[in-house]
Design an enzyme around this catalytic site. Structure first.
Site: not given
Ligand code: F6P
Length: 544
Positions: A211, A205, A263-264, A380, A509, A349
């Site tokens: 990452e 987003k 995002g979620r 199990h 972060k 979240e």
């Molecule tokens: O750090 C949490 C978050 O902002 C989530 O809410 C989101 O889904 C995820 O990181 C990834 O964010 P992005 O789509 O901006 O890379």
């Protein structure tokens, strides 16, 4: 909120607590002796059946719980969300993931109908997907065989969960998902793939997530080992066109969305690109239609027949009233094995917040810990604790009447019998007298009989719900996901939480950024606490 309304809500919570204390020792099994309970404490919507009769909720508790929903004026809040009001008040944003699956609607945000853009992007993605799937758009080595979606959180969990769930419908390129900053994830994923026939989707987003951007650079370098214009085999989904351009991705392969999609909650739109590539536009539209169907149900059904409202009320009863700290989501469906992880982000979240919208301390517990694994695997592993541990874990079973493997129908029946057996066992338990009789029949006597019998007692009276679906199709999956989204919304409104921000992820972060130069040896760790310094020393020591 007015003082009067706050007092009403407080009083309802107190009454709920009293009711719970008064009824805590009652057996759920005895409630079910009332022939009307199973039907009365379950709801059907279309072909879905939600059964919450194996809980200790009775008509009195339900009426109090419904009072909460009235007191917070859920209807007004729900209508505000669907109409594009800025209900994410800490970020000043609308919350409109619902617009992504109700494409014929008109939704005005800040005086502008946002739907023409939503429809245009949807059509552009469909055209792109058709061209990739038909081989009209190719990689350097021919038609795309593999898609690598690089994203994390909502930009990974949604598409990864849906791709797995809809595996029987997948007839496009194979989809792989890379999320973790741990280089092992991308290394293991790319190993064995041919860069010349692989497309990389950078799904973010914000297009700033460390990452994702780090993995995207790694993938670009990998692509460059074989492909002359590596960025040409990239696509991006993001709200930030500037940043996707700066990364070198052709605007024709960039699919944008607005900041009013959390995002979620984003799998319904461009973040679902990998899903659409895997299962095709028609199946993706069926997924959207399932979500839209649940939206309509949520907006129209009376609270007592409203699935999201009922799931939320059961959740509030178990966590905020009974005090059970977690809830387990237990899909008896291997293809829903990523659903618990997806719901973890969606619920934790969204509702893992300790202050209310106005910044005041929450007067109740925040949302619960959500966890789970598919059945029968969990049986199990951790079901031992669910049946005989000292704490209570409300269980939420999900099961489909029909599987996708008609030639393995006998296995599906075994799956069904296991699912039903677990909710029955949790409720019934096994008394000391029953356990003693069983062990006596095996020849035990005296103190040894007593000792062995006690190990075989199941307290029972442990609550569970079951969501039964006809079959895991794109449509029913859309219904399920939207159902849980709206459940989170209802719980958030009742708790007074802003379910749409996530400030709690920020501190870690920031500290990770500050630790980077220390781990690289460019700064010293003097300002860090003794434990962190010790760990830095250990982790940066040269291996002997
Ligand atoms: O750090 C949490 C978050 O902002 C989530 O809410 C989101 O889904 C995820 O990181 C990834 O964010 P992005 O789509 O901006 O890379």
């Amino acid at each position: 909120m007015t003082l009067g309304r706050m007092k009403t809500i407080k009083s309802i919570w107190e009454q709920l607590k009293t009711r719970q204390e008064q009824t805590a020792d009652r057996r759920i099994a005895e409630l079910l002796a009332d022939g009307a309970r199973a039907a009365g404490f379950s709801v059907r919507h279309g072909e879905l059946l939600f059964d919450f009769s194996k809980t200790n909720i009775d008509a009195g508790a339900m009426s109090l719980l419904s009072g909460l929903v009235d007191a917070v004026d859920l209807d007004a809040r729900r209508d505000a969300m669907f109409s594009g009001a800025a209900i994410n008040e800490t970020e000043g944003r609308a919350v409109l993931h619902t617009a992504l699956r109700n494409l014929d609607a008109s939704v005005v945000v800040d005086g502008r109908d946002v739907m023409p853009d939503v429809r245009a992007t949807h059509a552009r993605i469909q055209a792109f997907v058709r061209d990739v799937r038909s081989g009209k758009i190719q990689g350097q080595g021919g038609a795309y065989t593999d898609i690598v979606n690089i994203g994390i959180g909502g930009s990974d969990l949604g598409p990864a969960m849906v791709c797995l769930a809809l595996a029987p419908y997948a007839d496009g390129p194979r989809c792989h998902f890379v999320s973790n900053i741990d280089g092992a994830h991308i290394a293991d994923t790319l190993r064995g793939l041919n860069p010349e026939t692989t497309m990389v989707i950078v799904a973010s987003k914000t297009f700033t997530t460390v990452e994702t951007m780090t993995n995207a650079e790694t993938a670009l370098a990998w692509m460059a080992t074989k492909v002359s214009t590596p960025a040409g085999q990239f696509a991006a989904v993001s709200t930030s066109a500037d940043k996707t351009a700066a990364f070198g991705i052709d605007a024709a392969r960039v699919f944008g969305f607005e900041d009013w999609v959390g995002g979620r909650y984003s799998v319904w739109g461009p973040i679902g690109l990998s899903v659409m590539l895997a299962v095709g536009p028609e199946n993706f539209d069926a997924f959207l239609a399932g979500g839209a169907d649940m939206d309509a149900h949520f907006r129209q059904a009376a609270p007592a027949r409203n699935l999201p409202v009922l799931l939320a009320l059961v959740g509030l009863w178990h966590h905020q009233v009974c005090g059970y700290p977690t809830r387990a989501v237990l899909p008896y469906d291997q293809r829903l094995s990523r659903l618990p992880a997806y719901l973890q982000q969606l619920e934790m979240e969204s509702n893992g917040k300790r202050v209310a919208m106005d910044g005041s301390d929450l007067e109740t517990a925040s949302g619960p810990v959500v966890w789970g694994e598919p059945g029968t695997n969990g049986q199990h592993a951790f079901y031992q604790l669910i049946h005989q541990g000292t704490g209570v874990v409300p269980c939420e079973f999900i099961v489909a009447r029909e599987g996708h493997e008609p030639n393995l129908a006998h296995q599906h029946l075994l799956l069904l019998s296991n699912c039903l057996a677990q909710s029955e066992a949790l409720m019934r338990g096994r008394s000391l007298a029953e356990a003693t009789a069983i062990m006596a029949r095996k020849g035990l006597t005296g103190a040894e009989l007593d000792r062995q019998a006690r190990h075989r007692v199941f307290p029972g009276n442990r609550p569970s719900t079951t969501l039964a679906i006809p079959k895991l199709t794109p449509f029913t999956l859309g219904q399920i996901i939207a159902l849980y989204e709206h459940r989170v919304f209802v719980e958030g409104v009742v708790l007074g939480i802003n379910s749409y921000d996530q400030w709690g992820v920020e501190l870690g972060k920031e500290l990770a950024l500050a630790l980077q130069p220390i781990l690289e040896g460019r700064e010293d760790a003097a300002a860090k606490d003794a434990s962190t310094r010790q760990l830095v020393d250990y982790l940066t020591a040269v291996p002997s």
